[in-house]
Scaffold this active site. Sequence first.
Site, PDB file in Angstrom:
ATOM      1  N   CYS A   1       2.045   2.594   2.607  1.00 51.81           N
ATOM      2  CA  CYS A   1       2.779   3.644   3.295  1.00 51.81           C
ATOM      3  C   CYS A   1       1.804   4.630   3.937  1.00 51.81           C
ATOM      4  CB  CYS A   1       3.694   4.358   2.296  1.00 51.81           C
ATOM      5  SG  CYS A   1       4.599   5.747   3.000  1.00 51.81           S
TER       6      CYS A   1
ATOM      7  N   CYS B   1       2.385   8.274   2.008  1.00 44.85           N
ATOM      8  CA  CYS B   1       1.952   8.597   0.636  1.00 44.85           C
ATOM      9  C   CYS B   1       0.914   7.637   0.077  1.00 44.85           C
ATOM     10  CB  CYS B   1       3.169   8.632  -0.299  1.00 44.85           C
ATOM     11  SG  CYS B   1       3.898   7.006  -0.604  1.00 44.85           S
TER      12      CYS B   1
ATOM     13  N   CYS C   1       9.611   2.673   1.585  1.00 39.82           N
ATOM     14  CA  CYS C   1       8.718   3.087   0.500  1.00 39.82           C
ATOM     15  C   CYS C   1       9.557   3.647  -0.643  1.00 39.82           C
ATOM     16  CB  CYS C   1       7.734   4.135   1.005  1.00 39.82           C
ATOM     17  SG  CYS C   1       6.632   4.781  -0.278  1.00 39.82           S
TER      18      CYS C   1
ATOM     19  N   ASP D   1     -18.136  -9.446  15.501  1.00 38.49           N
ATOM     20  CA  ASP D   1     -17.684  -9.813  14.153  1.00 38.49           C
ATOM     21  C   ASP D   1     -16.493 -10.760  14.278  1.00 38.49           C
ATOM     22  OD1 ASP D   1     -16.773 -10.007  11.574  1.00 38.49           O
ATOM     23  OD2 ASP D   1     -16.538  -7.858  11.246  1.00 38.49           O
TER      24      ASP D   1
END
Length: 471
Positions: free
Chosen positions: A206, A209, A228, A370
């Site tokens: 999330c 949070c 969430c 990369d």
Amino acid sequence: MTNTIIRNIAILAGKLAYFVLQITGRQGTALPGKVAIKICPNILEDLTKKCDKTVVITGTNGKTTTNNLTNHIIGGKYNNLVSNLKGANMIQGVVTSFIVNNKSSYDWGIFEVDEGSIPDVIHNFSPDYVILTNFFRDQLDRYGEVENTIHLVYDTLKTVDSTLILNADDPSTTQFNKLPNKKIYYGFNKNKFSKINHSVAESIFCKNCGNRLNYNFISYGNVGDYYCNNCGVKRPKIDYCADSIDIKNNNYEFKLKINISDEIKNKNNVESLNKFIFKYMGIYNIYNCLAAISLCLSENFDISYVQKQVENFDYRLGRMETMKFPNKDVVLVLSKNPVGLSEVFNSFSYDEEPKSVMFLINDAPADGRDISWIWDADFEQISDIKNINYFYCSGTRANEAVLRLKYSNFNTEKIKKYVSKEASDVKIPIKEILDEDVKSYIIGTFTAVPEVRKFLLKELKEKSKFNDISK
């Protein structure tokens, strides 16, 4: 010298650069703008004042497709558009689009903008609309982790009052919900392609949070109906929603469910569910389609007109581009990050025709040095795809592609390898896959696709000419 004189000198210098590039056989999609900016650093601020309305399209995947489709829809109503349709999406590419067109005014300016270039571009003007497609890990050596990109775009959008057109199914949307801008959301209802209890390789935490997200379903990557349990964040209410998605005759069909006011629905001849047909494979392309539809319906375009334009859209430049050779179809696809590549493989699984697949992976600066991202792509699904004759690995990093394919338990007898010395070295592997009589899917990274496309068009011209003579 006055600003006007400096600007005019900059435009003239840019035109000269474009002319030189054209006579030397190069496209000139960025250098003219770079020259102009060197002379007049704030030239984009002046140029965008020529546009009645402006749109910026950004995000990790889907910018070029969304840009071209948006241009196709709006261009059917307005003749006077300026856009960077060839994918040069940094500030110099945006400026070049004005230099090449060079008109005194425009109805619309529609620009795809590289996520990292958003501050440079939006520093110069406040677009009427900003479309955000999605945010995934991409070119880690350039951008770093995806959170860096999200914060960069978020901080930039704090400075403008643009209407935001957001992919409601992308969890990064929760960041942009905090902005005071007007917002329009697009997304999916649960459908036959939705995945339940599917592992997610991308970020699943999330943004509010930091706790792990839960999903009612996933469309691809980490995009889906998320929520969430810790802080209560969830997918926002969707304004333009794809419902009942299906594949028929290699075309996507879906119904558009519109959750807007009855007043706007009546004004635009909008019903509760409206059928759309889009002929480009890949579930991610329906999201690109929704982004363009959301913009145009928000601008009060008649829905029957938008439906027609979406259905007859013909896109090139190697984004699921089909070239019809005398003996078979060749499909060219750009892929540059793990989510995108996984979904390209997934789209092949719906084609049960005999086929061969080629993956050209380069590591030039434009591709990203990369290439470890291929280990996050879902190669494991390849073994389940029906009727693959051969899988060709080519490009400057073909060895790593072969190794990744072997670890996916794909039949090694079907692997063919061609290591390239440089990005333009595509002739031998492409000629071999073209000699097969089965359909060919050719996937390339950023520097591979233009070289492959150029060679395919040359071969197509020669083979078609030979076919005409032999009849």
